[in-house]
Scaffold this active site. Structure first.
Site, PDB file in Angstrom:
ATOM      1  N   HIS A 183      39.513  46.847  37.539  1.00  0.00           N
ATOM      2  CA  HIS A 183      38.404  46.576  38.455  1.00  0.00           C
ATOM      3  C   HIS A 183      38.837  46.682  39.912  1.00  0.00           C
ATOM      4  CE1 HIS A 183      34.344  44.315  38.581  1.00  0.00           C
ATOM      5  NE2 HIS A 183      34.188  45.557  38.179  1.00  0.00           N
ATOM      6  N   HIS A 218      37.566  33.600  39.368  1.00  0.00           N
ATOM      7  CA  HIS A 218      37.989  34.936  38.895  1.00  0.00           C
ATOM      8  C   HIS A 218      37.961  34.898  37.365  1.00  0.00           C
ATOM      9  CE1 HIS A 218      39.882  38.781  38.891  1.00  0.00           C
ATOM     10  NE2 HIS A 218      41.083  38.491  39.347  1.00  0.00           N
ATOM     11  N   LYS A 251      27.472  25.654  41.528  1.00  0.00           N
ATOM     12  CA  LYS A 251      27.774  27.060  41.276  1.00  0.00           C
ATOM     13  C   LYS A 251      27.754  27.272  39.768  1.00  0.00           C
ATOM     14  CE  LYS A 251      29.832  30.017  44.452  1.00  0.00           C
ATOM     15  NZ  LYS A 251      30.943  30.563  45.173  1.00  0.00           N
ATOM     16  N   ILE A 252      27.061  28.287  39.314  1.00  0.00           N
ATOM     17  CA  ILE A 252      26.946  28.524  37.882  1.00  0.00           C
ATOM     18  C   ILE A 252      27.916  29.647  37.517  1.00  0.00           C
ATOM     19  CG2 ILE A 252      25.340  29.039  36.005  1.00  0.00           C
ATOM     20  CD1 ILE A 252      24.772  26.415  37.684  1.00  0.00           C
ATOM     21  N   MET A 253      28.894  29.287  36.722  1.00  0.00           N
ATOM     22  CA  MET A 253      29.973  30.233  36.423  1.00  0.00           C
ATOM     23  C   MET A 253      29.465  31.376  35.526  1.00  0.00           C
ATOM     24  SD  MET A 253      32.316  29.324  38.220  1.00  0.00           S
ATOM     25  CE  MET A 253      32.631  27.934  39.259  1.00  0.00           C
ATOM     26  N   GLY A 254      29.949  32.581  35.843  1.00  0.00           N
ATOM     27  CA  GLY A 254      29.490  33.748  35.088  1.00  0.00           C
ATOM     28  C   GLY A 254      28.346  34.471  35.777  1.00  0.00           C
ATOM     29  N   PHE A 255      28.001  34.030  37.002  1.00  0.00           N
ATOM     30  CA  PHE A 255      26.937  34.705  37.758  1.00  0.00           C
ATOM     31  C   PHE A 255      27.432  35.098  39.146  1.00  0.00           C
ATOM     32  CE2 PHE A 255      24.635  32.770  34.420  1.00  0.00           C
ATOM     33  CZ  PHE A 255      23.606  33.659  34.172  1.00  0.00           C
ATOM     34  N   HIS A 257      28.615  38.276  42.033  1.00  0.00           N
ATOM     35  CA  HIS A 257      29.785  39.139  42.162  1.00  0.00           C
ATOM     36  C   HIS A 257      30.001  39.514  43.611  1.00  0.00           C
ATOM     37  CE1 HIS A 257      32.639  42.353  41.335  1.00  0.00           C
ATOM     38  NE2 HIS A 257      32.840  41.693  40.209  1.00  0.00           N
ATOM     39  N   ASP A 308      31.778  37.995  32.622  1.00  0.00           N
ATOM     40  CA  ASP A 308      32.267  36.773  31.987  1.00  0.00           C
ATOM     41  C   ASP A 308      31.186  36.007  31.228  1.00  0.00           C
ATOM     42  OD1 ASP A 308      34.966  36.916  32.783  1.00  0.00           O
ATOM     43  OD2 ASP A 308      34.362  36.417  34.818  1.00  0.00           O
ATOM     44  N   ARG A 333      43.727  43.248  31.104  1.00  0.00           N
ATOM     45  CA  ARG A 333      43.930  43.623  32.508  1.00  0.00           C
ATOM     46  C   ARG A 333      45.377  44.000  32.810  1.00  0.00           C
ATOM     47  NH1 ARG A 333      40.644  42.787  36.989  1.00  0.00           N
ATOM     48  NH2 ARG A 333      38.988  43.290  35.495  1.00  0.00           N
TER      49      ARG A 333
HETATM   50  N1  COA Z   1      25.872  30.146  41.224  1.00  0.00           N
HETATM   51  C1  COA Z   1      25.107  29.666  42.216  1.00  0.00           C
HETATM   52  N2  COA Z   1      25.065  30.223  43.427  1.00  0.00           N
HETATM   53  C2  COA Z   1      25.834  31.293  43.644  1.00  0.00           C
HETATM   54  C3  COA Z   1      26.641  31.851  42.654  1.00  0.00           C
HETATM   55  C4  COA Z   1      26.642  31.236  41.405  1.00  0.00           C
HETATM   56  N3  COA Z   1      27.396  31.718  40.406  1.00  0.00           N
HETATM   57  N4  COA Z   1      27.284  32.926  43.140  1.00  0.00           N
HETATM   58  C5  COA Z   1      26.895  33.040  44.414  1.00  0.00           C
HETATM   59  N5  COA Z   1      26.019  32.054  44.718  1.00  0.00           N
HETATM   60  C6  COA Z   1      25.393  31.846  46.019  1.00  0.00           C
HETATM   61  C7  COA Z   1      26.336  31.035  46.885  1.00  0.00           C
HETATM   62  O1  COA Z   1      26.131  29.648  46.739  1.00  0.00           O
HETATM   63  C8  COA Z   1      25.980  31.537  48.254  1.00  0.00           C
HETATM   64  O2  COA Z   1      24.790  30.916  48.661  1.00  0.00           O
HETATM   65  P1  COA Z   1      24.592  30.472  50.186  1.00  0.00           P
HETATM   66  O3  COA Z   1      24.666  31.754  50.981  1.00  0.00           O
HETATM   67  O4  COA Z   1      23.267  29.815  50.175  1.00  0.00           O
HETATM   68  O5  COA Z   1      25.742  29.554  50.496  1.00  0.00           O
HETATM   69  C9  COA Z   1      25.676  33.008  48.016  1.00  0.00           C
HETATM   70  O6  COA Z   1      25.238  33.108  46.666  1.00  0.00           O
HETATM   71  C10 COA Z   1      26.898  33.911  48.250  1.00  0.00           C
HETATM   72  O7  COA Z   1      27.968  33.438  47.398  1.00  0.00           O
HETATM   73  P2  COA Z   1      29.497  33.459  47.760  1.00  0.00           P
HETATM   74  O8  COA Z   1      30.229  32.507  46.887  1.00  0.00           O
HETATM   75  O9  COA Z   1      29.677  33.304  49.234  1.00  0.00           O
HETATM   76  O10 COA Z   1      29.856  34.944  47.374  1.00  0.00           O
HETATM   77  P3  COA Z   1      31.295  35.540  47.215  1.00  0.00           P
HETATM   78  O11 COA Z   1      31.152  37.007  47.338  1.00  0.00           O
HETATM   79  O12 COA Z   1      32.272  34.853  48.132  1.00  0.00           O
HETATM   80  O13 COA Z   1      31.696  35.108  45.742  1.00  0.00           O
HETATM   81  C11 COA Z   1      31.820  34.990  43.433  1.00  0.00           C
HETATM   82  C12 COA Z   1      31.553  35.896  44.630  1.00  0.00           C
HETATM   83  C13 COA Z   1      31.938  35.839  42.194  1.00  0.00           C
HETATM   84  C14 COA Z   1      33.136  34.235  43.650  1.00  0.00           C
HETATM   85  C15 COA Z   1      30.636  33.994  43.307  1.00  0.00           C
HETATM   86  O14 COA Z   1      29.468  34.704  42.984  1.00  0.00           O
HETATM   87  C16 COA Z   1      30.934  32.934  42.274  1.00  0.00           C
HETATM   88  O15 COA Z   1      31.584  31.932  42.583  1.00  0.00           O
HETATM   89  N6  COA Z   1      30.469  33.131  40.987  1.00  0.00           N
HETATM   90  C17 COA Z   1      30.792  32.193  39.934  1.00  0.00           C
HETATM   91  C18 COA Z   1      32.195  32.443  39.417  1.00  0.00           C
HETATM   92  C19 COA Z   1      32.288  33.710  38.589  1.00  0.00           C
HETATM   93  O16 COA Z   1      31.443  33.964  37.742  1.00  0.00           O
HETATM   94  N7  COA Z   1      33.351  34.465  38.820  1.00  0.00           N
HETATM   95  C20 COA Z   1      33.615  35.685  38.099  1.00  0.00           C
HETATM   96  C21 COA Z   1      33.384  36.864  38.971  1.00  0.00           C
HETATM   97  S1  COA Z   1      33.487  38.381  38.036  1.00  0.00           S
END
Ligand code: COA
Length: 372
Positions: A183, A218, A251-255, A257, A308, A333
């Protein structure tokens, strides 16, 4: 700091010929091949070969490669001793991180000409390393780490369950390993490249990557997603509890990107397998709960599931314990990490960015008897 570059979002941090992620909002290609084609038609071994060598193998090359990987599955006895000593309550990701580091002392990289061999060895060994530790502590047995399963996924499932996987389980694992293989400049790959760029050894780069993958933002997200889903008995319960969580800004994990804006192209592929497994296993609850969570997240937050999210239910349907979810990510990976270490070394320059200073202006040093 300029908030636009916080987390290096949108920053191009180097060149790579290995994968494209999210061009035009979605899409994922490995060396120019789309993830849809690879997931539908390739084996994980083929994809590993493609990532390492830059081209798809011929049948003869693939047969030789698979044979070679199978021949590299034996765990060194000293590594087995170390695995037994790692405490039972250790997170499995820490087991792999330690196992990888230990292997680096037993079979060290003396010069970079060994790098392809080490990459193959780690690819061949991670399933046995993980399952050996798991069997010793949780199944009360000393595992024979060898099986006659040629595929990495089939080998892992056979070691874990002590039985051959069903066809659908084996096929799902094959697809899952392909989806997780590479990725671009994600956090763990970048960590591997930063380490490799100091001209450190191969194992140090992979150990850095495993440590980085472990976090719930991650790779750890697949485990965190499962822990979330397990709390819900029904889709309606999932919806009402999720609404409360969202109201509390959880924050809801798995959502979501960092790179994809419209969808994660891998999600629908693994979702299909989760659905198939729910039907074959005659256990639709988890899948239906997952679908409801997806619908609520789309409606309330306009967020889409990443790889995820449906990997969690797909793995659960294959009776894989949740703490082993992220280690499966490592088993896959390792191919992408290895390809990036090769690429970094082929045209290396130390990775050392700068920071914008926000601390105090220069000031006079006060001897200790004249302070405050
Ligand atoms: N659940 C709830 N809100 C979420 C979210 C989630 N999974 N992912 C993003 N958001 C919201 C954030 O709260 C933020 O809102 P705000 O602007 O009102 O503060 C906005 O969307 C931007 O999120 P941010 O965390 O700043 O984006 P990022 O690019 O830094 O992070 C991730 C990307 C993947 C880390 C983030 O989406 C996340 O933490 N997801 C959950 C963990 C996950 O599934 N990781 C695997 C990635 S493949």
């Amino acid at each position: 700091m300029d908030t636009n570059t916080a987390g290096l979002a949108g920053v191009v941090a180097g060149q790579s010929a290995i994968a494209t992620v999210g061009h035009a909002g979605s899409g994922l290609n490995y060396r120019g091949y789309s993830i849809d084609d690879l997931a539908e038609q390739a084996s994980f071994d083929e994809v590993a070969y493609l990532l390492h060598y830059g081209h798809l193998p011929t049948q003869t090359e693939l047969d030789a490669y698979t044979k070679r990987l199978v021949s590299l599955r034996t765990l060194p006895p000293v590594l087995k001793t170390v695995l037994k000593l790692i405490p039972k309550d250790t997170h499995p990701m820490d087991v792999l991180r330690t196992g990888c580091s230990m292997l680096g002392t037993l079979e060290p990289e003396h010069d970079f000409s060994q790098q392809y061999d080490i990459a193959d060895r780690l690819l061949a060994l991670f399933p046995g390393m993980m399952c050996y530790w798991y069997a010793w502590h949780y199944q009360g047995k000393e595992l024979n780490e060898l099986t006659d399963e040629p595929t990495v996924g089939g080998h892992f499932l056979t070691l874990l369950h002590g039985r051959k996987p069903t066809e659908i389980e084996r096929n799902m694992m094959n697809v899952s390993l392909i989806l997780y293989a590479e990725h671009e400049f994600n956090a763990s790959t970048f960590a591997a490249r930063v380490t490799a760029a100091t001209l450190a050894d191969f194992y140090s780069a992979i150990t850095s990557a495993i440590g980085t993958l472990r976090g719930p933002l991650h790779g750890g997200a697949n485990e965190a997603a499962m822990e979330l889903l397990e709390q819900f008995e029904s889709p309606d319960e999932a919806e009402s509890k999720l609404m409360t969580m969202l109201a509390n800004k959880a924050k809801i994990m798995g959502f979501g990107h960092r790179v994809y804006k419209d969808c994660d192209p891998r999600s629908d592929i693994i979702k299909h397998w989760s659905k198939e497994l729910s039907q074959v296993k005659n256990d639709k609850r988890l899948y239906e709960v997952s679908e409801r969570v997806e619908a609520v997240m789309r409606r309330e937050k306009k967020l889409f599931p990443n790889l995820d999210f449906y990997s969690a239910s797909a793995y659960h349907y294959c009776d894989i314990p949740t703490p082993l979810f992220t280690p499966i990510f490592v088993m896959s990976r390792i191919t992408g990490w290895s390809a990036h270490v090769f690429e970094q070394r082929a045209d290396n320059r130390l990775i050392r960015p700068s920071s914008e200073y926000t601390g105090p202006a220069p000031r006079a040093f006060l001897p200790i008897d004249r302070r405050g």
